[in-house]
Design an enzyme around this catalytic site. Sequence first.
Site, PDB file in Angstrom:
ATOM      1  N   THR A  89       0.838  -1.189   0.000  1.00  0.00           N
ATOM      2  CA  THR A  89       0.000   0.000   0.000  1.00  0.00           C
ATOM      3  C   THR A  89       0.878   1.246   0.000  1.00  0.00           C
ATOM      4  O   THR A  89       2.104   1.155  -0.155  1.00  0.00           O
ATOM      5  CB  THR A  89      -0.988  -0.027   1.184  1.00  0.00           C
ATOM      6  OG1 THR A  89      -1.943   1.017   1.024  1.00  0.00           O
ATOM      7  CG2 THR A  89      -0.272   0.128   2.521  1.00  0.00           C
ATOM      8  N   LYS A  93       3.243   1.639  -3.698  1.00  0.00           N
ATOM      9  CA  LYS A  93       2.586   0.908  -4.773  1.00  0.00           C
ATOM     10  C   LYS A  93       3.288   1.070  -6.123  1.00  0.00           C
ATOM     11  O   LYS A  93       3.284   0.153  -6.944  1.00  0.00           O
ATOM     12  CB  LYS A  93       1.127   1.343  -4.903  1.00  0.00           C
ATOM     13  CG  LYS A  93       0.206   0.810  -3.822  1.00  0.00           C
ATOM     14  CD  LYS A  93      -1.237   1.160  -4.136  1.00  0.00           C
ATOM     15  CE  LYS A  93      -2.200   0.476  -3.199  1.00  0.00           C
ATOM     16  NZ  LYS A  93      -3.619   0.730  -3.572  1.00  0.00           N
ATOM     17  N   ASN A 114      -0.554  -3.629  -5.831  1.00  0.00           N
ATOM     18  CA  ASN A 114      -0.961  -3.725  -4.430  1.00  0.00           C
ATOM     19  C   ASN A 114      -0.822  -5.149  -3.898  1.00  0.00           C
ATOM     20  O   ASN A 114      -1.170  -5.408  -2.752  1.00  0.00           O
ATOM     21  CB  ASN A 114      -2.417  -3.252  -4.251  1.00  0.00           C
ATOM     22  CG  ASN A 114      -3.425  -4.271  -4.744  1.00  0.00           C
ATOM     23  OD1 ASN A 114      -3.177  -4.998  -5.724  1.00  0.00           O
ATOM     24  ND2 ASN A 114      -4.572  -4.341  -4.081  1.00  0.00           N
ATOM     25  N   ASP A 134      -6.937  -3.992  -6.985  1.00  0.00           N
ATOM     26  CA  ASP A 134      -7.913  -2.914  -6.757  1.00  0.00           C
ATOM     27  C   ASP A 134      -8.920  -2.866  -7.899  1.00  0.00           C
ATOM     28  O   ASP A 134     -10.113  -2.629  -7.686  1.00  0.00           O
ATOM     29  CB  ASP A 134      -7.213  -1.561  -6.623  1.00  0.00           C
ATOM     30  CG  ASP A 134      -6.420  -1.433  -5.335  1.00  0.00           C
ATOM     31  OD1 ASP A 134      -6.813  -2.067  -4.333  1.00  0.00           O
ATOM     32  OD2 ASP A 134      -5.413  -0.701  -5.324  1.00  0.00           O
ATOM     33  N   GLY A 162     -12.707  12.213  -9.133  1.00  0.00           N
ATOM     34  CA  GLY A 162     -11.489  12.244  -8.344  1.00  0.00           C
ATOM     35  C   GLY A 162     -10.331  11.612  -9.083  1.00  0.00           C
ATOM     36  O   GLY A 162     -10.518  10.767  -9.962  1.00  0.00           O
ATOM     37  N   GLY A 164      -7.455  10.371  -7.289  1.00  0.00           N
ATOM     38  CA  GLY A 164      -6.601   9.773  -6.271  1.00  0.00           C
ATOM     39  C   GLY A 164      -6.155   8.374  -6.625  1.00  0.00           C
ATOM     40  O   GLY A 164      -6.241   7.934  -7.775  1.00  0.00           O
ATOM     41  N   ALA A 166      -7.341   5.443  -6.233  1.00  0.00           N
ATOM     42  CA  ALA A 166      -8.278   4.464  -6.787  1.00  0.00           C
ATOM     43  C   ALA A 166      -8.714   4.797  -8.205  1.00  0.00           C
ATOM     44  O   ALA A 166      -9.368   3.976  -8.858  1.00  0.00           O
ATOM     45  CB  ALA A 166      -9.510   4.367  -5.889  1.00  0.00           C
TER      46      ALA A 166
END
Length: 326
Positions: A89, A93, A114, A134, A162, A164, A166
């Site tokens: 994490t 990553k 991950n 993920d 977003g 980020g 993810a």
Amino acid sequence: MGSASHTEDETLAASFKFGTSFVDASKRETPLRTFLFGYKLARTLAPLLHSTLFDGISVPWTYKVHETQDASEFLPALKQSDIVGCAVTMPFKVKMMSAVDDVTNEGRVIGAINTVFLRKAPDGSTRYIGTNTDCVGVREAFQQNYPDIVQRAQGKPAMVVGAGGACRASIYALSEWLGASQIYLVNRLDDEVESIIDSLKESGFTGQLVHVNSIEQAAALETPVLVVGTVPDFPPQSPGEILAREISNHFLNRPEKGCILEMCYFPRPRTEFFELGINAGWTMIYGTEAMIWQGVAQQILWSELPIQNFKLTEAKEVIAKALLAS
């Protein structure tokens, strides 16, 4: 679209492109270890999830946190003789892609790993393979809960809110597995979106990405069917955050409705964005679904067992109770 078991079994089958089986029946009866490598892990639910899943498949394996800021600790920890895999994490990553022997297509295109799983090379040596589960979590969160909406989403636009961590995994899942014709990207900062688009193209991603940065542009676009929210649960404050929320609301408030996966679930699963979706009439999925399914994918790769062996209901109940208690 395949069934959930079919898609998860494909994940396992594809892993043997990188080597032969590492795990046999004797290893599943031996106390072996997995771990999470990263920093600022005090609130992670991963050990609880994985210990529950290991108990469910009756293997005496453990999952512990390896919390550090020192990347040089990774390979010595990974190459211990009783390790059968690990999770990675933040903030490692991206960096650990170069530490492993090979990286799956998902990891390469997304630009981050991950998970590390082990396979045997022709000479019997151990190969350490990096991947990204993920994206599997995003795919399965939709497919498991609302397969009818997923079917309707084929050939239709999707949207990611977003930019980020993810975001890239969500883009991969929506484009490669969930049939999105194009993906709208909505974010508070334009340069973050442009950076994501450029890096994905450089990695070989061929899907169509559309940076939506005005209400006028949004008004001319078809309504997305699948939406993934990847923004922390804070009220929008800056002009860019406010505009991103207005663009999202523009799509959500149209007559056509689809399904939203809200990836943020801590400290509360019902985020402000989740409530906006509910009030607008969209079907909502908690981010814990994606978290659980990416963890299941990790366990399938480590244990080399089919999904039918895993007790998913118990895992979901344990995570739900933990969030209520937090």
